[in-house]
Design a protein around this motif. Structure first.
Motif, PDB file in Angstrom:
ATOM      1  N   GLY A  92      44.164  36.565  43.803  1.00 20.68           N
ATOM      2  CA  GLY A  92      44.323  37.908  44.343  1.00 20.68           C
ATOM      3  C   GLY A  92      44.253  39.006  43.302  1.00 20.68           C
ATOM      4  N   VAL A  93      43.746  38.691  42.121  1.00 19.21           N
ATOM      5  CA  VAL A  93      43.662  39.669  41.040  1.00 19.21           C
ATOM      6  C   VAL A  93      42.282  40.309  41.062  1.00 19.21           C
ATOM      7  N   ALA A  94      42.271  41.634  41.240  1.00 23.67           N
ATOM      8  CA  ALA A  94      41.003  42.358  41.372  1.00 23.67           C
ATOM      9  C   ALA A  94      40.747  43.302  40.198  1.00 23.67           C
ATOM     10  N   GLY A  95      41.489  43.158  39.109  1.00 21.19           N
ATOM     11  CA  GLY A  95      41.317  44.046  37.963  1.00 21.19           C
ATOM     12  C   GLY A  95      39.963  43.893  37.298  1.00 21.19           C
ATOM     13  N   SER A  96      39.505  44.971  36.666  1.00 26.18           N
ATOM     14  CA  SER A  96      38.273  44.922  35.882  1.00 26.18           C
ATOM     15  C   SER A  96      38.490  44.022  34.678  1.00 26.18           C
ATOM     16  N   ILE A  97      37.443  43.320  34.262  1.00 23.60           N
ATOM     17  CA  ILE A  97      37.534  42.404  33.136  1.00 23.60           C
ATOM     18  C   ILE A  97      36.761  42.964  31.947  1.00 23.60           C
ATOM     19  N   VAL A  98      37.426  43.004  30.804  1.00 27.21           N
ATOM     20  CA  VAL A  98      36.778  43.312  29.532  1.00 27.21           C
ATOM     21  C   VAL A  98      36.909  42.052  28.695  1.00 27.21           C
TER      22      VAL A  98
END
Length: 170
Positions: A92-98
């Protein structure tokens, strides 16, 4: 471990992915010195930072944190960055990935960008590179659907290939 800073705030943070004033950021790196340095720098940039020492720990803390941006090392023992990128949406993690790496080759970077990473940081990074990646991550987080299944069908929304190439050693 949560670090809170007093630094300049990024403009217009929204409640999702952090408080209304401070975006939530997850840092995942097996190197303690990198984890601490990155966490402190992000905190100074106005983020609420949680650091995880490996992919498994990240999977435990990310669902509750709901980070706007996840900075993760591509090469870690156990659950590496590529595997973690695949598993975060399942939680359920929708954060942007760097993605970050000190030794990744261009193919690794391209694969990560195709999987949906919004940026790549070559270690060691400069403060301006870090701030730029953070801003891009927050910008993308705010514009993409926040449901992980919807995000999963938009891999590589930002094809930052030119950006990644510009940061490789000359």
């Amino acid at each position: 471990r949560r670090l809170k800073g007093q630094g300049a705030r990024l403009s217009g943070e929204q409640p999702k992915g952090g408080s209304s004033e401070r975006p939530a950021v997850l840092v995942v790196d097996d190197d303690e010195m990198v984890r601490v340095a990155l966490s402190r720098n992000l905190s100074r940039l106005g983020c609420d930072v949680v650091a995880a020492r490996d992919g498994e720990e990240a999977l435990r803390v990310a669902p509750e944190l709901k980070p706007a941006v996840v900075f993760l090392d591509l090469r870690m023992p156990g659950l590496d960055g590529h595997a973690l990128m695949r598993r975060l949406p399942e939680r359920g993690v929708a954060g942007s990935i760097v993605v970050m790496s000190g030794d990744a080759n261009l193919d690794d970077v391209i694969d990560a960008l195709r999987m949906g990473a919004v940026d790549f940081l070559k270690k060691p990074w400069s403060t301006s590179e870090l701030a730029s990646a953070l801003e891009r991550g927050i910008e993308v987080f705010r514009t993409l659907p926040q449901s992980p299944p919807a995000r999963a069908v938009v891999p590589g929304a930002w094809t930052g290939l030119h950006h990644a190439r510009s940061r490789t050693p000359r």
